[in-house]
Design a protein around this motif. Sequence first.
Motif, mmCIF file in Angstrom:
data_model
loop_
_atom_site.group_PDB
_atom_site.id
_atom_site.type_symbol
_atom_site.label_atom_id
_atom_site.label_comp_id
_atom_site.label_asym_id
_atom_site.label_seq_id
_atom_site.Cartn_x
_atom_site.Cartn_y
_atom_site.Cartn_z
ATOM 1 N N ASP A 96 2.187 -8.832 -5.412
ATOM 2 C CA ASP A 96 1.166 -9.357 -6.329
ATOM 3 C C ASP A 96 0.036 -8.353 -6.476
ATOM 4 O OD1 ASP A 96 2.540 -11.779 -6.534
ATOM 5 O OD2 ASP A 96 1.652 -12.474 -4.648
ATOM 6 N N LEU A 97 -0.209 -7.606 -5.387
ATOM 7 C CA LEU A 97 -1.260 -6.591 -5.421
ATOM 8 C C LEU A 97 -0.676 -5.281 -4.904
ATOM 9 C CD1 LEU A 97 -4.163 -5.468 -5.565
ATOM 10 C CD2 LEU A 97 -4.534 -6.379 -3.275
ATOM 11 N N LEU A 98 -0.814 -4.251 -5.708
ATOM 12 C CA LEU A 98 -0.305 -2.938 -5.317
ATOM 13 C C LEU A 98 -1.493 -1.998 -5.142
ATOM 14 C CD1 LEU A 98 2.090 -0.983 -4.946
ATOM 15 C CD2 LEU A 98 2.079 -0.633 -7.410
ATOM 16 N N ILE A 99 -1.638 -1.470 -3.944
ATOM 17 C CA ILE A 99 -2.719 -0.521 -3.686
ATOM 18 C C ILE A 99 -2.122 0.877 -3.709
ATOM 19 C CG2 ILE A 99 -4.518 0.186 -2.080
ATOM 20 C CD1 ILE A 99 -4.356 -2.628 -0.851
ATOM 21 N N LEU A 100 -2.610 1.715 -4.604
ATOM 22 C CA LEU A 100 -2.079 3.071 -4.720
ATOM 23 C C LEU A 100 -3.156 4.059 -4.294
ATOM 24 C CD1 LEU A 100 -0.379 2.696 -8.215
ATOM 25 C CD2 LEU A 100 0.755 2.775 -5.991
ATOM 26 N N ASP A 101 -2.949 4.707 -3.166
ATOM 27 C CA ASP A 101 -3.941 5.658 -2.665
ATOM 28 C C ASP A 101 -3.508 7.066 -3.065
ATOM 29 O OD1 ASP A 101 -5.969 6.900 -1.388
ATOM 30 O OD2 ASP A 101 -5.524 6.154 0.618
ATOM 31 N N GLU A 102 -4.222 7.628 -4.011
ATOM 32 C CA GLU A 102 -3.932 8.981 -4.507
ATOM 33 C C GLU A 102 -2.458 9.147 -4.884
ATOM 34 O OE1 GLU A 102 -5.953 11.514 -4.956
ATOM 35 O OE2 GLU A 102 -7.605 11.390 -3.534
ATOM 36 N N ALA A 107 0.104 -4.875 -17.154
ATOM 37 C CA ALA A 107 0.404 -5.682 -18.338
ATOM 38 C C ALA A 107 1.366 -6.817 -17.986
ATOM 39 C CB ALA A 107 0.998 -4.799 -19.427
ATOM 40 N N ASP A 108 2.215 -6.586 -16.996
ATOM 41 C CA ASP A 108 3.134 -7.635 -16.546
ATOM 42 C C ASP A 108 2.504 -8.590 -15.551
ATOM 43 O OD1 ASP A 108 5.037 -6.568 -18.112
ATOM 44 O OD2 ASP A 108 6.088 -5.500 -16.524
ATOM 45 N N GLY A 109 1.225 -8.399 -15.262
ATOM 46 C CA GLY A 109 0.531 -9.371 -14.429
ATOM 47 C C GLY A 109 0.283 -8.960 -12.995
ATOM 48 N N MET A 110 0.651 -7.726 -12.635
ATOM 49 C CA MET A 110 0.400 -7.295 -11.260
ATOM 50 C C MET A 110 -1.057 -6.847 -11.144
ATOM 51 S SD MET A 110 2.486 -4.434 -9.047
ATOM 52 C CE MET A 110 4.103 -5.121 -9.298
ATOM 53 N N ALA A 111 -1.654 -7.077 -9.980
ATOM 54 C CA ALA A 111 -2.988 -6.545 -9.721
ATOM 55 C C ALA A 111 -2.813 -5.184 -9.056
ATOM 56 C CB ALA A 111 -3.757 -7.479 -8.797
ATOM 57 N N VAL A 112 -3.615 -4.209 -9.487
ATOM 58 C CA VAL A 112 -3.467 -2.863 -8.944
ATOM 59 C C VAL A 112 -4.826 -2.335 -8.505
ATOM 60 C CG1 VAL A 112 -2.708 -0.499 -9.405
ATOM 61 C CG2 VAL A 112 -1.531 -2.412 -10.505
ATOM 62 N N LEU A 113 -4.864 -1.769 -7.308
ATOM 63 C CA LEU A 113 -6.057 -1.051 -6.865
ATOM 64 C C LEU A 113 -5.682 0.420 -6.881
ATOM 65 C CD1 LEU A 113 -8.963 -1.238 -5.723
ATOM 66 C CD2 LEU A 113 -7.966 -1.274 -3.448
ATOM 67 N N PHE A 114 -6.364 1.188 -7.729
ATOM 68 C CA PHE A 114 -5.954 2.561 -7.996
ATOM 69 C C PHE A 114 -7.002 3.526 -7.448
ATOM 70 C CE2 PHE A 114 -5.365 6.375 -10.458
ATOM 71 C CZ PHE A 114 -3.989 6.456 -10.636
ATOM 72 N N ILE A 115 -6.576 4.353 -6.491
ATOM 73 C CA ILE A 115 -7.501 5.297 -5.867
ATOM 74 C C ILE A 115 -7.138 6.700 -6.303
ATOM 75 C CG2 ILE A 115 -8.351 6.186 -3.670
ATOM 76 C CD1 ILE A 115 -7.410 3.579 -2.386
ATOM 77 N N SER A 116 -8.127 7.439 -6.753
ATOM 78 C CA SER A 116 -7.846 8.824 -7.106
ATOM 79 C C SER A 116 -9.116 9.644 -7.012
ATOM 80 C CB SER A 116 -7.283 8.921 -8.521
ATOM 81 O OG SER A 116 -7.148 10.277 -8.877
ATOM 82 N N ALA A 117 -8.934 10.899 -6.646
ATOM 83 C CA ALA A 117 -10.072 11.812 -6.591
ATOM 84 C C ALA A 117 -10.435 12.288 -7.989
ATOM 85 C CB ALA A 117 -9.747 12.995 -5.691
ATOM 86 N N LEU A 121 0.845 -1.201 0.000
ATOM 87 C CA LEU A 121 0.000 0.000 0.000
ATOM 88 C C LEU A 121 0.872 1.240 0.000
ATOM 89 C CD1 LEU A 121 -2.719 1.619 0.519
ATOM 90 C CD2 LEU A 121 -2.200 1.392 2.935
ATOM 91 N N CYS A 122 0.617 2.084 -0.992
ATOM 92 C CA CYS A 122 1.306 3.367 -1.062
ATOM 93 C C CYS A 122 0.318 4.395 -0.526
ATOM 94 C CB CYS A 122 1.660 3.631 -2.517
ATOM 95 S SG CYS A 122 3.099 4.605 -2.755
ATOM 96 N N SER A 123 0.581 4.947 0.653
ATOM 97 C CA SER A 123 -0.409 5.768 1.333
ATOM 98 C C SER A 123 -0.643 7.105 0.655
ATOM 99 C CB SER A 123 0.045 6.007 2.769
ATOM 100 O OG SER A 123 -0.728 7.017 3.357
ATOM 101 N N GLU A 124 -1.852 7.664 0.861
ATOM 102 C CA GLU A 124 -2.166 8.973 0.276
ATOM 103 C C GLU A 124 -1.438 10.084 1.029
ATOM 104 O OE1 GLU A 124 -6.004 10.575 1.123
ATOM 105 O OE2 GLU A 124 -6.014 9.725 3.126
ATOM 106 N N ASP A 125 -1.126 9.823 2.304
ATOM 107 C CA ASP A 125 -0.525 10.874 3.119
ATOM 108 C C ASP A 125 0.991 10.710 3.070
ATOM 109 O OD1 ASP A 125 0.198 12.776 4.915
ATOM 110 O OD2 ASP A 125 -1.352 12.265 6.382
ATOM 111 N N ARG A 126 1.551 11.272 2.007
ATOM 112 C CA ARG A 126 2.960 11.066 1.722
ATOM 113 C C ARG A 126 3.836 11.433 2.903
ATOM 114 N NH1 ARG A 126 2.932 13.490 -3.462
ATOM 115 N NH2 ARG A 126 3.366 15.452 -2.483
ATOM 116 N N LYS A 127 3.524 12.571 3.502
ATOM 117 C CA LYS A 127 4.387 13.104 4.541
ATOM 118 C C LYS A 127 4.280 12.301 5.844
ATOM 119 C CE LYS A 127 5.516 17.778 5.959
ATOM 120 N NZ LYS A 127 5.011 19.138 5.946
ATOM 121 N N ALA A 128 3.063 12.010 6.269
ATOM 122 C CA ALA A 128 2.891 11.361 7.572
ATOM 123 C C ALA A 128 3.075 9.850 7.490
ATOM 124 C CB ALA A 128 1.510 11.686 8.134
ATOM 125 N N GLU A 129 2.775 9.259 6.328
ATOM 126 C CA GLU A 129 2.762 7.800 6.280
ATOM 127 C C GLU A 129 3.679 7.213 5.227
ATOM 128 O OE1 GLU A 129 -1.348 6.689 5.944
ATOM 129 O OE2 GLU A 129 -1.577 6.915 8.105
#
Lengths: 515, 335
Positions: free
Chosen positions: A427-433, A455-465, A344-352
């Motif tokens: 295997d799964l990358l969660i990208l929050d904002e 395309a290389d087979g990774m699962a991605v959960l993509f969050i964006s406003a 998980l790549c957090s949305e709060d870059r600075k704090a998390e």
Amino acid sequence: MTDSPAPPTDPVVDIRGITVDFPGVRALSGVDFQLFPGEVHALMGENGAGKSTLIKALTGVHRPTAGEIRLHGERVEFTAPVQAQNAGISTVYQEVNLCPNLSVAENILLGREPRRLGAIDTRACRARAARLLERIGLSIDPGSGLDSHPIAVQQLVAIARALAVDARVLVLDEPTSSLDTDEVAELFRIVRQLRDEGVAILFVSHFLEQVYEIADRMTVLRNGALVGEYLPSRTDRLELVSVMLGRELGVLEEVERRSEDRAPGTEPVLTAHGLGRSGSIAPFDLEIHAGEVVGLAGLLGSGRTEMARLLFGADRADTGTLSVGGRTVRPRGPRSMIARGVALCSEDRKAEGLIADLTVRDNLILALQAARGWMRPVSRRAADALVAEYIDKLDIRPADPGAVMSTLSGGNQQKVLLARWLVTQPDLLILDEPTRGIDVGAKAQIQKVVADLAADGMAVLFISAELEEVVRVSDRVVVLRDRHKTAELTGDAISVDDVMGAIAAHDGQGTAVAS
Amino acid sequence: MTRHPLFWPVAALVGLIVLNAVVNPSFLEVRIQNGALYGGVVDILRNGAPTLLIAVGMTLVIATRGIDLSVGAVAAIAGAIACSWIAAGGDAPTAMLLALAVCVLLGLWNGFLVSVVGIQPIIATLVLMTAGRGGAMLVTEGQIITVDDPVYRQIGAGFVVLPIAILISLGVLLAVAALTRGTALGMLVESVGTNPRASRLAGVRSRRIVWTVYVFAGLCAGVAGLMISSNVNAADANNAGLWIEMDAILAVVIGGTSLAGGRYSLTGTLVGALVIQTLTTTVYSIGVPPDAILVFKAVVVIAVCLLQSPRTSELFRPRRRAEPADTRAQEVAAP
């Protein structure tokens, strides 16, 4: 598009052409805003629209660079919040900012306690607090400690405090974000009562349903500018969402990438069934397959981040099951999910995200190193090779592994954090904002990386406003509203309009649109 | 050159040594007797060994955003246990192992309160700071226990060319440096101290790391306590290691490690501990009136800390160009 006739009285607050500048940025430009006695006026807009700036200009926190504020027809220039308060403008902030260790009465009258012979007259203090509590229909002992009451009651005490100065204008900034349904109802009862007594109420909330329930008028801001004033009775939710997000209806977006046909019967990378956490996100079902980009859309506060944190084990679910790679897991924290290939790549870059004092090299290998354990350090040579690879792949600048993280620009910091997870080969990358607050070039690069990873087979959960972005990169879009999963859009023709429609849909209408 | 974080501490150290040499010309002399070195400088090293050792443990604790106030009390407990055991007829090696085992337990307790229970470090270790002296009193039954054991005497007063105590402290310092910088431990400690939330989300075992540094600090305090009691052949529950936690914290801070956690410098801690000990020696050698000793020490420490602070160092260098627009403004700019 303004369609709201002004009530037949003079406004309490009349803001004309107000502009607020921060170093290098115009936060608010030429906004008009009127607030009438006896109305609940909702201020709407996404992150960065200028809502807080407008409130802070009104309450004397920020000084406008241009424009004027009139209170009861007279021009005012506040230089400090206390002046606005003395003029009858009271503010209740999102986070209860009272003193939990003092009594309810002391909190209500803090700084203006009745005095006798120079000392605080506790009896008079409690009597006055009791009258204010009675006015908002709250029957608690004014002498009790504030921290002995639940957060919702504390919120109401904050309102009583706001009324203690005989406020004619009450600003409620996200007052409901930590309340449950019954508590919101109680708050609204009091808000209506105050409105009927002639108090002008400025209400800020991200919850559309609540705004429609309580507001008499709505003003929408976007990117620091006024979009217009609307009446809830004449504006449907879809129209409101479209003006908040700045998208005209009927404009179809071209979608760049499409899902390939999945072989039927493949095991999803991650399956959530009835997963939920009370006060955070209602139970939801979700499946994510390898090679798939699932978009997560919804307004601010709709539960996007909460869903991501639950899937990553950062928060503990209190209902439902989660399985990764076909095996049920009970996450005991991020570490256990990382071990199962979830990132998980957090949305709060600075704090998390950032370890600001350490180098780009250390930041980039942190997750990998944590997974290996301290006794098996990534050798300097291996680390430098990895860092060089990702500096090149993601075009990180400056291309110096020894640069201290805090000296990088936001976009480059974001790329380092993305790389931190990519080196763990999840295997799964969660990208929050992942693209918030970064420039257009970096944004496009990150979007392209996401497409390549899938395309290389990774699962991605993509969050964006940004709906355009979600629609552009996703094969499937999950829509959240007010902390509920309300729709899942699949197929080749997801459009921004479809997503907006799902965001704005009423309860019970939210499961439509699939091709 | 004034930019180097250790410039001012080193300057203070040199200044103090020069001052001592002026007041007492024989200060810098080193004599060789029976194959061991003696002299003013050697005395500083020997007397500073316990402070240095405790400061090494404290450095890691502070790097994780923590603090350990209980080290003085733990040192007293170590001395009390070892001396009681020897006075009761036990042998010195067992006495020392027993004392250190108890110190590890006390470190586990501190680490448990901080990392598992989540109590603020200053409060969590305050518990043992006060209760620990009481514990030491119970062990010694309120008496000062004197011992006469040639083996036990070695750890605090023995010599192998240099005082054994300083050899132990320097050895631990080097071992910690090799362990934390040779493995990933140092980086993970700094990461937890800089941003605990981000570290947890990156999968760092922050609880275990925090717990471990308190255990290590307890162990260092234990060895230091043995040195102190061995040096005087006695265990004094009330006064052994009194205020040594303050000297250790000062040594770490003078060495440039921020109390806010994050990056730490063991070299800095070494310099800091030497500054503190030399200062203590100087106070006596230049004849500062006893009433003014604490004030004099405080003035020097404040001066070093002020000179080191980022704001003061701004005064010593040409103005930098303006910082980029602050983050709040950037967020407003975001769509």
